[in-house]
Scaffold this motif. Structure first.
Motif, PDB file in Angstrom:
ATOM      1  N   VAL A 190      39.287  37.198  36.462  1.00  0.00           N
ATOM      2  CA  VAL A 190      40.645  37.199  37.001  1.00  0.00           C
ATOM      3  C   VAL A 190      41.408  38.477  36.676  1.00  0.00           C
ATOM      4  O   VAL A 190      42.520  38.682  37.181  1.00  0.00           O
ATOM      5  CB  VAL A 190      41.458  35.993  36.467  1.00  0.00           C
ATOM      6  CG1 VAL A 190      40.885  34.685  36.986  1.00  0.00           C
ATOM      7  CG2 VAL A 190      41.527  35.995  34.946  1.00  0.00           C
ATOM      8  N   GLN A 191      40.835  39.336  35.835  1.00  0.00           N
ATOM      9  CA  GLN A 191      41.545  40.533  35.405  1.00  0.00           C
ATOM     10  C   GLN A 191      40.542  41.620  35.041  1.00  0.00           C
ATOM     11  O   GLN A 191      39.511  41.343  34.427  1.00  0.00           O
ATOM     12  CB  GLN A 191      42.407  40.222  34.169  1.00  0.00           C
ATOM     13  CG  GLN A 191      43.001  41.411  33.441  1.00  0.00           C
ATOM     14  CD  GLN A 191      44.152  42.072  34.179  1.00  0.00           C
ATOM     15  OE1 GLN A 191      44.874  41.401  34.915  1.00  0.00           O
ATOM     16  NE2 GLN A 191      44.329  43.364  34.008  1.00  0.00           N
ATOM     17  N   TYR A 240      43.928  41.783  39.445  1.00  0.00           N
ATOM     18  CA  TYR A 240      45.081  41.190  38.766  1.00  0.00           C
ATOM     19  C   TYR A 240      45.289  39.827  39.402  1.00  0.00           C
ATOM     20  O   TYR A 240      45.826  39.715  40.505  1.00  0.00           O
ATOM     21  CB  TYR A 240      46.331  42.060  38.905  1.00  0.00           C
ATOM     22  CG  TYR A 240      47.552  41.453  38.240  1.00  0.00           C
ATOM     23  CD1 TYR A 240      47.628  41.366  36.853  1.00  0.00           C
ATOM     24  CD2 TYR A 240      48.606  40.958  38.993  1.00  0.00           C
ATOM     25  CE1 TYR A 240      48.733  40.789  36.247  1.00  0.00           C
ATOM     26  CE2 TYR A 240      49.716  40.395  38.392  1.00  0.00           C
ATOM     27  CZ  TYR A 240      49.778  40.308  37.019  1.00  0.00           C
ATOM     28  OH  TYR A 240      50.873  39.731  36.414  1.00  0.00           O
ATOM     29  N   GLY A 241      44.809  38.786  38.702  1.00  0.00           N
ATOM     30  CA  GLY A 241      44.743  37.468  39.324  1.00  0.00           C
ATOM     31  C   GLY A 241      45.612  36.410  38.712  1.00  0.00           C
ATOM     32  O   GLY A 241      45.303  35.214  38.808  1.00  0.00           O
ATOM     33  N   VAL A 242      46.750  36.804  38.091  1.00  0.00           N
ATOM     34  CA  VAL A 242      47.631  35.815  37.457  1.00  0.00           C
ATOM     35  C   VAL A 242      48.083  34.758  38.461  1.00  0.00           C
ATOM     36  O   VAL A 242      48.122  33.562  38.158  1.00  0.00           O
ATOM     37  CB  VAL A 242      48.851  36.513  36.818  1.00  0.00           C
ATOM     38  CG1 VAL A 242      49.927  35.502  36.444  1.00  0.00           C
ATOM     39  CG2 VAL A 242      48.428  37.283  35.576  1.00  0.00           C
ATOM     40  N   GLU A 243      48.396  35.196  39.674  1.00  0.00           N
ATOM     41  CA  GLU A 243      48.905  34.251  40.676  1.00  0.00           C
ATOM     42  C   GLU A 243      47.826  33.281  41.161  1.00  0.00           C
ATOM     43  O   GLU A 243      48.147  32.274  41.806  1.00  0.00           O
ATOM     44  CB  GLU A 243      49.482  35.024  41.861  1.00  0.00           C
ATOM     45  CG  GLU A 243      50.711  35.854  41.483  1.00  0.00           C
ATOM     46  CD  GLU A 243      51.226  36.686  42.643  1.00  0.00           C
ATOM     47  OE1 GLU A 243      50.593  36.638  43.720  1.00  0.00           O
ATOM     48  OE2 GLU A 243      52.245  37.383  42.466  1.00  0.00           O
ATOM     49  N   TRP A 244      46.549  33.573  40.863  1.00  0.00           N
ATOM     50  CA  TRP A 244      45.465  32.699  41.289  1.00  0.00           C
ATOM     51  C   TRP A 244      45.069  31.695  40.208  1.00  0.00           C
ATOM     52  O   TRP A 244      44.240  30.807  40.461  1.00  0.00           O
ATOM     53  CB  TRP A 244      44.242  33.532  41.677  1.00  0.00           C
ATOM     54  CG  TRP A 244      44.451  34.355  42.892  1.00  0.00           C
ATOM     55  CD1 TRP A 244      44.861  35.659  42.954  1.00  0.00           C
ATOM     56  CD2 TRP A 244      44.293  33.934  44.246  1.00  0.00           C
ATOM     57  NE1 TRP A 244      44.952  36.075  44.257  1.00  0.00           N
ATOM     58  CE2 TRP A 244      44.606  35.026  45.073  1.00  0.00           C
ATOM     59  CE3 TRP A 244      43.906  32.726  44.835  1.00  0.00           C
ATOM     60  CZ2 TRP A 244      44.555  34.955  46.461  1.00  0.00           C
ATOM     61  CZ3 TRP A 244      43.847  32.656  46.220  1.00  0.00           C
ATOM     62  CH2 TRP A 244      44.173  33.760  47.024  1.00  0.00           C
ATOM     63  N   LEU A 245      45.653  31.833  39.033  1.00  0.00           N
ATOM     64  CA  LEU A 245      45.173  31.076  37.881  1.00  0.00           C
ATOM     65  C   LEU A 245      45.224  29.566  38.115  1.00  0.00           C
ATOM     66  O   LEU A 245      44.231  28.853  37.929  1.00  0.00           O
ATOM     67  CB  LEU A 245      46.001  31.463  36.650  1.00  0.00           C
ATOM     68  CG  LEU A 245      45.274  31.487  35.320  1.00  0.00           C
ATOM     69  CD1 LEU A 245      44.042  32.363  35.368  1.00  0.00           C
ATOM     70  CD2 LEU A 245      46.220  31.966  34.220  1.00  0.00           C
ATOM     71  N   LYS A 246      46.373  29.059  38.511  1.00  0.00           N
ATOM     72  CA  LYS A 246      46.515  27.612  38.698  1.00  0.00           C
ATOM     73  C   LYS A 246      45.666  27.103  39.863  1.00  0.00           C
ATOM     74  O   LYS A 246      45.132  25.985  39.833  1.00  0.00           O
ATOM     75  CB  LYS A 246      47.986  27.250  38.910  1.00  0.00           C
ATOM     76  CG  LYS A 246      48.807  27.307  37.626  1.00  0.00           C
ATOM     77  CD  LYS A 246      48.228  26.356  36.571  1.00  0.00           C
ATOM     78  CE  LYS A 246      48.941  26.492  35.234  1.00  0.00           C
ATOM     79  NZ  LYS A 246      48.302  25.632  34.196  1.00  0.00           N
ATOM     80  N   LYS A 247      45.519  27.928  40.890  1.00  0.00           N
ATOM     81  CA  LYS A 247      44.674  27.528  42.020  1.00  0.00           C
ATOM     82  C   LYS A 247      43.223  27.396  41.577  1.00  0.00           C
ATOM     83  O   LYS A 247      42.517  26.466  41.996  1.00  0.00           O
ATOM     84  CB  LYS A 247      44.789  28.560  43.152  1.00  0.00           C
ATOM     85  CG  LYS A 247      46.172  28.657  43.770  1.00  0.00           C
ATOM     86  CD  LYS A 247      46.210  29.752  44.831  1.00  0.00           C
ATOM     87  CE  LYS A 247      47.602  29.915  45.403  1.00  0.00           C
ATOM     88  NZ  LYS A 247      47.657  31.017  46.405  1.00  0.00           N
ATOM     89  N   ARG A 265      44.600  51.721  37.070  1.00  0.00           N
ATOM     90  CA  ARG A 265      44.099  52.620  38.112  1.00  0.00           C
ATOM     91  C   ARG A 265      44.286  51.948  39.471  1.00  0.00           C
ATOM     92  O   ARG A 265      43.512  52.146  40.399  1.00  0.00           O
ATOM     93  CB  ARG A 265      42.634  52.980  37.858  1.00  0.00           C
ATOM     94  CG  ARG A 265      41.673  51.828  37.750  1.00  0.00           C
ATOM     95  CD  ARG A 265      40.259  52.331  37.509  1.00  0.00           C
ATOM     96  NE  ARG A 265      39.395  51.290  36.987  1.00  0.00           N
ATOM     97  CZ  ARG A 265      38.495  51.478  36.017  1.00  0.00           C
ATOM     98  NH1 ARG A 265      38.357  52.647  35.455  1.00  0.00           N
ATOM     99  NH2 ARG A 265      37.744  50.486  35.610  1.00  0.00           N
ATOM    100  N   GLY A 266      45.332  51.133  39.544  1.00  0.00           N
ATOM    101  CA  GLY A 266      45.612  50.342  40.733  1.00  0.00           C
ATOM    102  C   GLY A 266      45.212  48.903  40.514  1.00  0.00           C
ATOM    103  O   GLY A 266      44.210  48.629  39.842  1.00  0.00           O
ATOM    104  N   TYR A 267      45.987  47.981  41.031  1.00  0.00           N
ATOM    105  CA  TYR A 267      45.705  46.552  40.886  1.00  0.00           C
ATOM    106  C   TYR A 267      45.669  45.882  42.254  1.00  0.00           C
ATOM    107  O   TYR A 267      46.326  46.310  43.199  1.00  0.00           O
ATOM    108  CB  TYR A 267      46.777  45.866  40.036  1.00  0.00           C
ATOM    109  CG  TYR A 267      46.572  45.987  38.541  1.00  0.00           C
ATOM    110  CD1 TYR A 267      45.531  45.311  37.912  1.00  0.00           C
ATOM    111  CD2 TYR A 267      47.420  46.759  37.756  1.00  0.00           C
ATOM    112  CE1 TYR A 267      45.341  45.405  36.543  1.00  0.00           C
ATOM    113  CE2 TYR A 267      47.237  46.867  36.385  1.00  0.00           C
ATOM    114  CZ  TYR A 267      46.194  46.183  35.785  1.00  0.00           C
ATOM    115  OH  TYR A 267      46.002  46.279  34.430  1.00  0.00           O
TER     116      TYR A 267
END
Length: 635
Positions: free
Chosen positions: A159-160, A211-218, A271-273
């Motif tokens: 996720v990161q 950068y997958g914080v918004e995907w965590l709960k899904k 280096r970009g997300y």
């Protein structure tokens, strides 16, 4: 859902745990896929495991490189040691190691390098003693949802952090071109180099970080067991902040409560997300630069060395460190001394520049908060294990069978007079290719696509070639071939295939040793443009990549939208055919996919008639030849 954080060193371990993770992954001084991170000695490992357990944190240890026959005793001894000190699991890529440690009482996880990307792969894991699979980073959320729901084992998703451009476990670019094997933990990162294609020069293979914080709960809702943060080679501050951000999101805190930590995380390494492939099959590439530039703040116009921070898109604070870039060129960096107007301490031509935050004084506060790592120590001694190898009486062969990799009818007809076997791609020509081969009494093996998470394959009673474990579940009587992407590196693997093509990273001495102990049929690649990378990036297309030294790498996109990057010259082991046969290797592979008919015909004749003198003509036709890894250690 578990938050799994990196621990590339004792300092990183402390930082990740204090950030709030549930588990850490780390490596010893050998057999880990991050050979250049700090890693841990045996005594440090024991102390680290005890420290983590005292803080209710699990420890998974990476033993996820490919193992040579000569190294297997040490690798198994290391895994036994990890069980003795109470490590919670080991991550594994090598199938021979997996078989060799089946009696060791420790949980075994399939590394992402194993290429598990389908429900068949997860079922294979369950049947072969693996309790968890780290899934391919190329899978979309919708694919994960279908795959994970019926999984018989735990699943782990990145996720990161860094996203490899190539399919997991399939990259040979560093090894074949740079002499440093990514599969052995020594990747030279050719994907972070600049390439030219269609007249445009940029970092075409350099993926932005996930950068997958918004995907965590899904991900938690669909049943993913563990969310993994990449970054064992990154700083202590990165380990702490990434662990803290994802732990907070996992607890369901409002994003405003960890917004400052996100800003700091994007400052310490950036280096970009992007979403990677979680949001769909979109290009993950950030082609403008491949290095860590920190958090992008926006553009600012300098006049007589002065600029106003109000021009920037993001807030900047006093004592923040910024770096100024003009395209690829770094102009310099300095600390902000006051809000509003500032002056560069060095000369800078008037103009507009990109500005990045590379330091925030709060990072020093994190270092003080985390503190120094304690001295990890232990007393458990590693017990030396021996894994018996059977000596196999292989029959020397005067001339191995010639097996041709093909994708067109024209080239099939060109090689037929010399072919003992044909591997044919699953494209619109497959049915016709089968008919032609049947009429000549030549076996036609269908090559399954390199990456096909949602496809089901019906062999129709015919042989198949697969690339990853569990890619196809054979039924009784099926004849299944393993391609060189199975990364067979030693003689210890479970002999589940009719024939196995050895890794092209092996030298002739290593091939000879392996063959003398391996009980099944073997193949060695002897001609063709070795595939260096296979990518799902939809922005890549047919053409030629040119590196900074002028080497040209052909690229072709297949009928499943996967792009294949090939070596700049052809592997040529024609002079060594009989030497390979004397090792008892039954078959040699000749890859003529995407090649002109005249080259296919000339190569087939040269190999079929063992015409070593034709090597010079072939070199002229092909534009360059190489010996791959075959002669390494003998020159």
């Amino acid at each position: 859902m578990e938050i799994l954080a990196p621990a590339g060193s004792p300092e990183g371990l402390i930082a990740s745990i204090k950030g709030g993770c549930d588990a850490v992954y780390l490596g010893g001084k050998a057999f880990g896929a991050r050979a250049y991170s700090g890693n841990f000695t045996d005594r440090q490992l024991e102390g680290a495991v005890n420290y983590a357990h005292d803080n209710d944190v699990k420890v998974y240890v990476t033993v996820n490189t490919l193992i040579k026959d000569s190294e297997m005793d040490d690798a198994v001894s290391f895994v036994r040691f990890l069980a003795d000190i109470g490590a919670d699991a080991v991550l594994i890529q090598d199938l021979g190691l997996l078989k060799s440690i089946h009696t060791v009482d420790i949980a075994k996880h399939a590394s992402t390098q194993m290429g598990i990307h389908s429900i068949e792969g997860l079922e294979w894991c369950s049947k072969n003693g693996l309790s968890r699979a780290v899934l391919n980073r190329e899978l979309t959320f919708d694919e994960l949802k279908d795959i994970v729901k019926d999984s018989p084992v735990e699943t782990e998703v990145f996720v990161q952090g860094a996203l490899c451009y190539c399919l997991s476990g399939g990259c040979l670019f560093s090894s074949m071109v740079g002499g440093r094997s990514g599969n052995r933990g020594m990747c030279a990162q050719p994907c972070r180099k600049k390439y030219t294609m269609d007249g445009e020069s940029s970092f075409k293979l350099s993926s932005a970080d996930i950068y997958g914080v918004e995907w965590l709960k899904k991900l938690e809702e669909i049943g993913v067991t563990s969310a993994k943060i990449e970054g064992r080679m990154r700083s202590q501050a990165y380990a702490y902040l990434s662990s803290k951000v994802y732990a907070a999101a996992n607890k369901g805190l409002d994003p405003s409560e960890y917004e400052e930590d996100v800003d700091l995380l994007k400052t310490v390494f950036n280096r970009g997300y992007g979403d990677g492939y979680l949001g769909g099959v979109v290009s993950p590439v950030q082609a403008a630069y491949a290095d860590n530039r920190g958090h992008y703040l926006g553009k600012a116009t300098f006049n007589k060395r002065k600029f106003d921070t109000a021009q920037l898109d993001e807030k900047v604070n006093v004592r923040d460190g910024i770096s100024i870039y003009d395209g690829e060129q770094k102009i310099g960096g300095f600390k902000i001394t006051a809000p509003g107007k500032n002056a560069s301490p060095f000369h800078i031509p008037d103009g507009t520049y990109e500005v990045f935050r590379t330091f925030d004084p709060r990072i020093d506060e994190i270092k003080n908060l985390v503190g120094e790592a304690p001295r990890f120590d232990g007393t458990t001694e590693r017990r030396q294990m021996h894994v018996p190898m059977k000596d196999i009486e292989r029959t020397p062969i005067d001339m191995p069978e010639l097996s041709f990799y093909l994708g067109s009818i024209r080239n099939l007809e060109a090689v037929l007079p010399y072919a003992d076997r044909v591997y044919f791609e699953m494209n619109d020509n497959l049915a016709e290719a089968r008919e032609i081969c049947d009429s000549k009494g030549i076996e036609c093996v269908s090559i399954i696509p390199r990456f096909a998470p949602m496809e089901k394959f019906d062999p129709e009673g015919r042989p198949l070639m697969v690339h990853t474990p569990g890619q196809y579940r054979p039924k009784e009587g099926d004849r299944v071939y393993a391609s060189y992407f199975m990364n067979t590196f030693n003689s210890f693997g479970k002999n589940q295939f009719y024939q196995t093509t050895l890794s092209p990273e092996l030298s002739k001495n290593e091939i000879s040793t392996l063959a003398s102990h391996y009980p099944g049929r073997l193949e060695v690649m002897v001609f063709g443009r070795t595939e260096l990378m296979c990518t799902r990036d939809p922005a890549m297309h047919n053409g030629t990549l040119v590196d900074e030294k002028g080497f040209r790498f052909p690229v072709y996109k297949d009928n499943r939208e996967l792009s294949h990057i090939l070596n700049s010259s052809d592997l040529m082991l024609l002079p060594y055919l009989r030497e390979i046969g004397r090792m008892g290797v039954e078959s040699v592979g000749i890859d003529l996919r995407k090649r002109p008919e005249n080259i296919a015909k000339a190569v087939a004749r040269a190999y079929g008639e063992f015409d070593v003198r034709s090597k010079a003509d072939l070199q002229t036709m092909c534009g360059g030849l190489n010996y791959g890894a075959y002669l390494r250690g003998t020159e």
